[in-house]
Design a protein around this motif. Structure first.
Motif, mmCIF file in Angstrom:
data_model
loop_
_atom_site.group_PDB
_atom_site.id
_atom_site.type_symbol
_atom_site.label_atom_id
_atom_site.label_comp_id
_atom_site.label_asym_id
_atom_site.label_seq_id
_atom_site.Cartn_x
_atom_site.Cartn_y
_atom_site.Cartn_z
ATOM 1 N N ALA A 1 48.052 -19.433 -40.363
ATOM 2 C CA ALA A 1 47.600 -19.425 -41.750
ATOM 3 C C ALA A 1 46.103 -19.734 -41.840
ATOM 4 C CB ALA A 1 48.390 -20.438 -42.570
ATOM 5 N N ALA A 2 45.628 -20.647 -41.007
ATOM 6 C CA ALA A 2 44.211 -21.008 -41.035
ATOM 7 C C ALA A 2 43.342 -19.857 -40.562
ATOM 8 C CB ALA A 2 43.974 -22.240 -40.165
ATOM 9 N N ASN A 3 43.820 -19.067 -39.619
ATOM 10 C CA ASN A 3 43.024 -17.974 -39.077
ATOM 11 C C ASN A 3 43.261 -16.654 -39.795
ATOM 12 O OD1 ASN A 3 41.742 -19.537 -37.114
ATOM 13 N ND2 ASN A 3 43.515 -19.379 -35.764
ATOM 14 N N SER A 4 44.207 -16.602 -40.723
ATOM 15 C CA SER A 4 44.519 -15.342 -41.392
ATOM 16 C C SER A 4 43.354 -14.833 -42.232
ATOM 17 C CB SER A 4 45.759 -15.495 -42.265
ATOM 18 O OG SER A 4 45.494 -16.362 -43.349
ATOM 19 N N ILE A 5 42.536 -15.713 -42.726
ATOM 20 C CA ILE A 5 41.398 -15.269 -43.539
ATOM 21 C C ILE A 5 40.425 -14.443 -42.694
ATOM 22 C CG2 ILE A 5 40.054 -17.361 -43.177
ATOM 23 C CD1 ILE A 5 39.149 -17.052 -46.111
ATOM 24 N N PHE A 6 40.296 -14.772 -41.429
ATOM 25 C CA PHE A 6 39.405 -14.015 -40.554
ATOM 26 C C PHE A 6 40.005 -12.662 -40.217
ATOM 27 C CE2 PHE A 6 38.542 -18.544 -39.478
ATOM 28 C CZ PHE A 6 37.322 -18.605 -40.105
ATOM 29 N N ASP A 7 41.331 -12.583 -40.072
ATOM 30 C CA ASP A 7 41.984 -11.313 -39.801
ATOM 31 C C ASP A 7 41.825 -10.368 -40.972
ATOM 32 O OD1 ASP A 7 42.798 -12.334 -37.385
ATOM 33 O OD2 ASP A 7 44.790 -12.916 -38.112
ATOM 34 N N GLU A 8 41.943 -10.881 -42.197
ATOM 35 C CA GLU A 8 41.804 -10.043 -43.381
ATOM 36 C C GLU A 8 40.381 -9.520 -43.513
ATOM 37 O OE1 GLU A 8 43.188 -12.299 -46.661
ATOM 38 O OE2 GLU A 8 45.245 -12.362 -45.926
ATOM 39 N N ASP A 9 39.387 -10.331 -43.154
ATOM 40 C CA ASP A 9 38.004 -9.868 -43.233
ATOM 41 C C ASP A 9 37.762 -8.717 -42.269
ATOM 42 O OD1 ASP A 9 37.379 -11.669 -45.175
ATOM 43 O OD2 ASP A 9 36.441 -13.113 -43.809
ATOM 44 N N SER B 1 39.488 -5.596 -43.718
ATOM 45 C CA SER B 1 38.805 -5.037 -44.880
ATOM 46 C C SER B 1 37.466 -4.420 -44.482
ATOM 47 C CB SER B 1 38.604 -6.107 -45.959
ATOM 48 O OG SER B 1 37.734 -7.111 -45.503
#
Length: 63
Positions: free
Chosen positions: A37-45, A48
């Motif tokens: 969950a903490a690293n998911s923001i980097f995967d989404e970037d 995108s």
């Protein structure tokens, strides 16, 4: 039972729930889920930015 007894039961119940949430949050089994969950923001970037790059490329090809 009077009001003070109910408040005592409620206080104990809330305390037990608090200890349960703390135990769940710090259990070793949850570490993997929290790390994902903490690293998911980097995967989404990354996803995108790849999508934006391909969209830009397609728009350049159409012009």
């Amino acid at each position: 039972m009077d009001y003070i007894t109910w408040r005592s039961f409620y206080t104990v119940l809330v305390f037990v729930l608090f200890i349960g949430v703390v135990w769940w949050a710090y259990s070793k089994g949850q570490k993997k889920n929290f790390d994902e969950a903490a690293n998911s923001i980097f995967d989404e970037d990354e996803k995108s930015s790849v999508t934006n790059d391909s969209t830009k490329q397609e728009s350049k090809n159409n012009e």
